[in-house]
Scaffold this active site. Structure first.
Site, PDB file in Angstrom:
ATOM      1  N   GLN A 142      -2.092  -4.235  10.296  1.00  0.00           N
ATOM      2  CA  GLN A 142      -2.165  -5.039   9.075  1.00  0.00           C
ATOM      3  C   GLN A 142      -1.249  -6.245   9.192  1.00  0.00           C
ATOM      4  O   GLN A 142      -0.032  -6.100   9.271  1.00  0.00           O
ATOM      5  CB  GLN A 142      -1.751  -4.188   7.863  1.00  0.00           C
ATOM      6  N   GLU A 260      -5.200   1.160  -0.492  1.00  0.00           N
ATOM      7  CA  GLU A 260      -3.991   1.673   0.156  1.00  0.00           C
ATOM      8  C   GLU A 260      -3.318   2.728  -0.711  1.00  0.00           C
ATOM      9  O   GLU A 260      -2.666   3.638  -0.190  1.00  0.00           O
ATOM     10  CB  GLU A 260      -3.022   0.516   0.424  1.00  0.00           C
ATOM     11  N   SER A 396       8.922  -4.281  -2.578  1.00  0.00           N
ATOM     12  CA  SER A 396      10.243  -3.749  -2.907  1.00  0.00           C
ATOM     13  C   SER A 396      10.302  -3.273  -4.353  1.00  0.00           C
ATOM     14  O   SER A 396       9.459  -3.624  -5.193  1.00  0.00           O
ATOM     15  CB  SER A 396      11.307  -4.825  -2.678  1.00  0.00           C
TER      16      SER A 396
END
Length: 417
Positions: A142, A260, A396
């Protein structure tokens, strides 16, 4: 058909019919039969910080799964998949995790790119790439993050320009998982000069085995190198290998992120539960289970795991309605912080010995943090070190909280330069 309750198998999803139960039993039986003999030593191999373990054998294992029809379960049958229901896919991932089967090497292609091609790709792209993904004959990486565009993905600067029948690509990607073993990468590039942020991006399929591509492994705290930095210097790919329309790469990239964070997360949580059980067993064995602080931390970890599972099940229940847009961010915050804290708990349970690496590898070569081939860590040391990154990669904590605040709660946007 006879209804069954799968709650005792960690599935708080009420009553499922006998057909689904038969499917779960067939998964369980096949795994029991084949995780033996030549593949028995693969159990629990290839996890966080151990991605290098038995890679070739794990690739063989993935291909065995493919031959038996256990890859690409959720793909439509016309694309070589099994057309499995969401319940069946959940059960497969959970049974797979419970069996201790090894970490998959084909996850990026099967779970991310495959569904994205089915949703956005051309018929020719599907014919060309889906069979190789299904049969685990081609591995994918990816190409999203860059040194200046990690959690702020829209800041991408890698460029691609159309030159005749080729895209010519220049730039750098980083944290590119498994690029050192992959044949292809899907790469998010800026294809419209002068564009910025989400505009002017394209989603390209790029071969990695070519002179214009350099892959450099990045050594992690664990001493291993799961991910890499990848440099593109006039690398090329065919003009037809853009997924979606040129300039619509952000739409395709965001579609991929939804895949995902799908049903495989419930299987991930079964793996987390196994890790927590091992920590509890270790605490009982060495006496730290009598420490009230350790007991409280174990109880908290157990409760938070239940919260994580409840959120995942709620998310799957509303996925068809579109949800609020924040479910994936909440899930990422829950599991990333939980897993990091589990690594710290494992160290606390071990106590002072957790600070000392084993004296030598199985070959008797002294430990050397500068030499990954000769670095030996135990399971919990690897877990502790690897999970320091859980709250960073994949978006994050700070970015996930901004998404929830701005897109779900409607709070004012954070000041940006």
């Amino acid at each position: 058909m006879t209804a069954i309750n799968l709650a005792d198998r960690g599935m708080d999803l009420a009553q499922w019919d006998g057909t689904t139960a038969d499917f779960a039993e067939s998964v369980r039986t096949w795994l029991d039969q084949h995780l033996s003999g030549e593949f028995e030593n693969l159990k629990s191999r290839g996890g966080p910080g151990s991605e290098h373990e038995f890679f070739a054998r794990r690739l063989e294992w993935d291909r065995l799964l493919a031959k038996a029809g256990w890859t690409c379960l959720g793909w439509p049958t016309e694309y070589g998949g099994r057309g499995a229901s969401i319940e069946q896919r959940i059960l497969f991932h959970q049974e797979y995790a419970r069996s201790g089967a090894p970490a998959r090497v084909s996850h990026v292609g099967e779970e991310l790119l495959g569904p994205t091609l089915i949703a956005f790709g051309t018929d020719e792209q599907k014919r060309r790439f889906l069979p190789g993904i299904r049969d685990v004959e081609e591995l994918w990486a990816q190409g999203y993050s860059e040194p200046g565009a990690g959690s702020d993905l829209a800041n991408i600067s890698t460029t691609a320009r159309l030159d005749g029948d080729k895209w010519v690509i220049n730039g750098q990607k980083v944290w590119t998982s498994l690029a050192h073993v992959a044949q292809w990468a899907f790469v998010l590039c800026r294809t419209e000069p002068g564009s910025s942020r989400h505009q002017g991006l394209s989603f390209l399929l790029v071969p990695l085995d070519q002179p214009g591509v350099t892959v450099r492994p990045i050594q992690q705290l664990t001493g291993t190198s799961e991910f890499n930095e990848v440099f593109f210097d006039d690398a090329t790919t065919e003009a037809s290998l853009v997924v979606g329309e040129p300039g619509e790469g952000w739409k395709v990239a965001m579609g991929l992120l939804q895949f995902e964070r799908g049903v495989s997360t419930l299987g991930q949580q079964v793996g987390f539960s196994r890790e927590l059980d091992h920590v509890v067993e270790m605490a009982k064995a060495n006496g730290t289970a009598s420490d009230p602080v350790i007991r409280e931390r174990i109880a908290r970890a157990s409760l938070e795991l239940r919260v994580m599972r409840a959120h995942a099940q709620r998310t799957l229940a509303i996925v068809d309605t579109g949800g609020t847009g924040g479910e994936a961010s909440v899930a990422k915050l829950l599991w990333a912080n939980w897993h990091r804290d589990l690594g710290e708990l494992a160290m606390a349970v071990q106590g002072a010995p957790s600070l000392i690496a084993p004296d030598a590898t199985s070959e008797g070569v002294p430990n050397d943090i500068s030499d990954p081939e000769h670095l030996e860590l135990d399971l919990w040391q690897r877990l502790f070190l690897f999970t320091r990154a859980d709250t960073i990669y994949g978006g994050s904590n700070e970015v996930q909280r901004n998404i929830i605040a701005e897109r779900v709660l409607g709070l004012p946007r954070e000041a940006r330069s």
